[in-house]
Structures are given as C-alpha cells and as structure tokens.
Scaffold this motif. Sequence first.
Motif, PDB file in Angstrom:
ATOM      1  N   PRO A  68       0.833  -1.213   0.000  1.00 32.04           N
ATOM      2  CA  PRO A  68       0.000   0.000   0.000  1.00 32.04           C
ATOM      3  C   PRO A  68       0.865   1.259   0.000  1.00 32.04           C
ATOM      4  N   LYS A  69       0.298   2.320  -0.484  1.00 31.53           N
ATOM      5  CA  LYS A  69       0.993   3.608  -0.520  1.00 31.53           C
ATOM      6  C   LYS A  69       0.810   4.299   0.829  1.00 31.53           C
ATOM      7  N   TRP A  70       1.694   3.974   1.785  1.00 31.53           N
ATOM      8  CA  TRP A  70       1.529   4.412   3.160  1.00 31.53           C
ATOM      9  C   TRP A  70       1.586   5.930   3.300  1.00 31.53           C
ATOM     10  N   GLU A  71       2.359   6.611   2.456  1.00 31.22           N
ATOM     11  CA  GLU A  71       2.444   8.068   2.566  1.00 31.22           C
ATOM     12  C   GLU A  71       1.125   8.760   2.223  1.00 31.22           C
ATOM     13  N   TYR A  72       0.229   8.036   1.576  1.00 32.78           N
ATOM     14  CA  TYR A  72      -1.080   8.599   1.225  1.00 32.78           C
ATOM     15  C   TYR A  72      -1.987   8.727   2.445  1.00 32.78           C
ATOM     16  N   ILE A  73      -1.571   8.168   3.575  1.00 33.59           N
ATOM     17  CA  ILE A  73      -2.383   8.181   4.790  1.00 33.59           C
ATOM     18  C   ILE A  73      -2.646   9.594   5.270  1.00 33.59           C
ATOM     19  N   THR A  74      -1.740  10.530   4.959  1.00 29.31           N
ATOM     20  CA  THR A  74      -1.913  11.911   5.406  1.00 29.31           C
ATOM     21  C   THR A  74      -3.122  12.585   4.751  1.00 29.31           C
ATOM     22  N   GLN A  75      -3.568  12.062   3.631  1.00 29.09           N
ATOM     23  CA  GLN A  75      -4.701  12.644   2.923  1.00 29.09           C
ATOM     24  C   GLN A  75      -6.025  11.977   3.275  1.00 29.09           C
ATOM     25  N   LEU A  76      -5.990  11.007   4.186  1.00 25.87           N
ATOM     26  CA  LEU A  76      -7.203  10.274   4.538  1.00 25.87           C
ATOM     27  C   LEU A  76      -7.777  10.671   5.887  1.00 25.87           C
ATOM     28  N   GLY A  77      -7.090  11.573   6.593  1.00 22.52           N
ATOM     29  CA  GLY A  77      -7.582  11.974   7.914  1.00 22.52           C
ATOM     30  C   GLY A  77      -8.934  12.664   7.840  1.00 22.52           C
ATOM     31  N   GLU A  78      -9.038  13.678   6.990  1.00 21.79           N
ATOM     32  CA  GLU A  78     -10.303  14.406   6.874  1.00 21.79           C
ATOM     33  C   GLU A  78     -11.420  13.542   6.287  1.00 21.79           C
ATOM     34  N   PRO A  79     -11.159  12.740   5.240  1.00 19.78           N
ATOM     35  CA  PRO A  79     -12.246  11.884   4.723  1.00 19.78           C
ATOM     36  C   PRO A  79     -12.775  10.879   5.736  1.00 19.78           C
ATOM     37  N   ILE A  80     -11.904  10.235   6.520  1.00 29.39           N
ATOM     38  CA  ILE A  80     -12.397   9.260   7.508  1.00 29.39           C
ATOM     39  C   ILE A  80     -13.126   9.972   8.637  1.00 29.39           C
ATOM     40  N   TRP A  81     -12.712  11.211   8.941  1.00 24.08           N
ATOM     41  CA  TRP A  81     -13.429  12.004   9.938  1.00 24.08           C
ATOM     42  C   TRP A  81     -14.823  12.371   9.424  1.00 24.08           C
ATOM     43  N   ASP A  82     -14.907  12.725   8.135  1.00 26.43           N
ATOM     44  CA  ASP A  82     -16.217  13.000   7.537  1.00 26.43           C
ATOM     45  C   ASP A  82     -17.105  11.761   7.569  1.00 26.43           C
ATOM     46  N   THR A  83     -16.517  10.606   7.340  1.00 24.37           N
ATOM     47  CA  THR A  83     -17.285   9.355   7.385  1.00 24.37           C
ATOM     48  C   THR A  83     -17.853   9.115   8.776  1.00 24.37           C
ATOM     49  N   LEU A  84     -17.041   9.321   9.805  1.00 25.67           N
ATOM     50  CA  LEU A  84     -17.521   9.155  11.181  1.00 25.67           C
ATOM     51  C   LEU A  84     -18.609  10.172  11.510  1.00 25.67           C
ATOM     52  N   ASN A  85     -18.449  11.400  11.015  1.00 26.23           N
ATOM     53  CA  ASN A  85     -19.475  12.418  11.253  1.00 26.23           C
ATOM     54  C   ASN A  85     -20.781  12.068  10.550  1.00 26.23           C
ATOM     55  N   ILE A  86     -20.679  11.558   9.338  1.00 28.71           N
ATOM     56  CA  ILE A  86     -21.885  11.158   8.605  1.00 28.71           C
ATOM     57  C   ILE A  86     -22.642  10.093   9.380  1.00 28.71           C
ATOM     58  N   ALA A  87     -21.916   9.082   9.862  1.00 28.17           N
ATOM     59  CA  ALA A  87     -22.558   7.993  10.597  1.00 28.17           C
ATOM     60  C   ALA A  87     -23.137   8.478  11.920  1.00 28.17           C
ATOM     61  N   THR A  88     -22.378   9.292  12.652  1.00 31.27           N
ATOM     62  CA  THR A  88     -22.812   9.730  13.984  1.00 31.27           C
ATOM     63  C   THR A  88     -23.977  10.706  13.907  1.00 31.27           C
ATOM     64  N   LEU A  89     -23.834  11.755  13.100  1.00 34.85           N
ATOM     65  CA  LEU A  89     -24.902  12.751  12.993  1.00 34.85           C
ATOM     66  C   LEU A  89     -26.145  12.162  12.331  1.00 34.85           C
ATOM     67  N   GLY A  90     -25.935  11.276  11.360  1.00 33.40           N
ATOM     68  CA  GLY A  90     -27.076  10.612  10.739  1.00 33.40           C
ATOM     69  C   GLY A  90     -27.834   9.744  11.725  1.00 33.40           C
ATOM     70  N   THR A  91     -27.105   9.051  12.590  1.00 25.51           N
ATOM     71  CA  THR A  91     -27.758   8.217  13.603  1.00 25.51           C
ATOM     72  C   THR A  91     -28.517   9.061  14.612  1.00 25.51           C
ATOM     73  N   LEU A  92     -27.916  10.172  15.065  1.00 24.77           N
ATOM     74  CA  LEU A  92     -28.587  11.050  16.035  1.00 24.77           C
ATOM     75  C   LEU A  92     -29.863  11.649  15.442  1.00 24.77           C
ATOM     76  N   LEU A  93     -29.789  12.095  14.190  1.00 26.69           N
ATOM     77  CA  LEU A  93     -30.983  12.648  13.537  1.00 26.69           C
ATOM     78  C   LEU A  93     -32.059  11.582  13.370  1.00 26.69           C
ATOM     79  N   ALA A  94     -31.642  10.374  13.029  1.00 26.30           N
ATOM     80  CA  ALA A  94     -32.603   9.280  12.866  1.00 26.30           C
ATOM     81  C   ALA A  94     -33.286   8.958  14.191  1.00 26.30           C
ATOM     82  N   LEU A  95     -32.538   8.916  15.280  1.00 26.77           N
ATOM     83  CA  LEU A  95     -33.129   8.636  16.585  1.00 26.77           C
ATOM     84  C   LEU A  95     -34.093   9.735  17.001  1.00 26.77           C
TER      85      LEU A  95
END
Length: 272
Positions: A68-95
Amino acid sequence: MPIEQNADGLKVWQKRNRREQFTHWASWFIGVAVFVVCWQQISESTTWFFVWDAPRIAGDILTRATPPKWEYITQLGEPIWDTLNIATLGTLLALFLAVPTAFLAARNTTPSKTFIRPLALLIIVSTRSINSLIWALLLIAIIGPGVFAGILAIAIRSIGFCAKLLYEAIEEIDHKQVEAITATGASRWQVMAYGIVPQIMPAFAGVAVFRWDINIRESTVLGLVGAGGIGLQLSSSLNVLAWPQVSLILIVILFAVVLSEWVSAKVRGAII
C-alpha cells in the motif's frame, strides 16, 4: 407418525403418509426445476470467459496494490473524519425522528389506531425499504453532493430500522407499572415519562449503538456516489487505477469498522 398396513396385514410405521410423501417430493421437484430455469437464465447472460479469467485478474490487481501507498495516509484523515461524522450525525438525527414515530406506531401509545398508527407504520416501512445509496443519489440530485447529503441519507435509512425496534419494545413493556402510575392520577405525559420511557431505555441505547455500528459501514461507501467521506477518495483512486492507494483506503476502512465494532460491543456489554 402415520401407520400403514402392508400386504401381509402388518402395521408399518412411516415418517410420512402417502399424501405427505407426494407433497414432499413434489416440493423438491419444483425447487429443482426453478433452480435449473434460473441457472439457465444466469448462464445465458454471463460471459464465462471473464469468470474463468477472474483469478488471474484478481492476482494481477493484488500485485499492483501491494505494498500500500503508506504516505497517502496523510490525505485520509479528513475523509475518515467526515465518514464518522456522517454515521454519527445521521444516527442522532434518525433517533430524534424515530422515537416519536415509534410511540405513534405502538398499539399501546398511539393516539389513533385507525389513522395515525397506519401512517407511522408507512413511514417505518418506506424508510427501511430503500437503501442508503439510493437515498444518497436522490438527495444529491436535490441538494447537491457533499457530506450533508450523506448525513440525510443515513438518517432517512435509519428511521425505519430504529422506530421498528423501539415500537416493538414499547408494546412489550410491563403494563402493571403503567397501571400503577395511572392509578395515582398521573397525566398521559407523566405516565409516558415515568412508566414507559424507563422500561425502554435499555432497548433504546442498544438500538442506537447497533445502528451507529451499521451506519459506519454504510457511510464508507456513500462517497462512491458523491455523498462525501472516505468513499469519495476510494472512488477517485479507482477511477485512476491507483491500486496502492485503493489498498490503503481499504485498510483504513477495515480499521474504522473494527474499531466501531469494538466500541459498540463494549457499550452493549455495559448496557446489558
């Protein structure tokens, strides 16, 4: 167990009588016939050359994707954070939307079994019947691509799931507690707050954590259709055939899913 007599007049124990045996074998015959017809339809629409060549293609992609291209990990911090926000905020709104829907759908709390309960059940069924990817596609066409569309897609998809489990929990409560509080002269809202809500809180917490765990998985692929998150990075890498980046993104997704599973297991264990 049926009993039949043979030609000598002896009683013979059998697992099924003749009618049941005929039904059993007829069911097997129909099942095999349906399988053969379906397989024939699939075979006619399948290019078997690509199927037999799939192991070679998979091996070639695996070779290109490692390491894997390990140096590419620096560009995945914000996208994975957005993914967690989508799941968390979506779940809270659904509840937030699922709780009143569940109370309107439960037989013992709905104001009207003739009008309001069928409407609440319609909301539960309609939101559960459409996949989050389809909701994301519709919302992107309406409000444009981005994280907000992903949050709404996750929320709408989760309303029916959460509301169904909650209204079933409401219908299974101990009615003796409700009757005792009602006997004190409590109002409808007081009965709900002190007689019903405390009984369903463990189920509510379990449903919330379980659905959040599911939404982590679903939110990782919403980016493939433009709803933000790490799926958007995955789609971009696939489009340019950057296989080392793809393998790293898959590792990050796997780590996020395993972490969410561990968190949800710990929380459910604490609740139970």
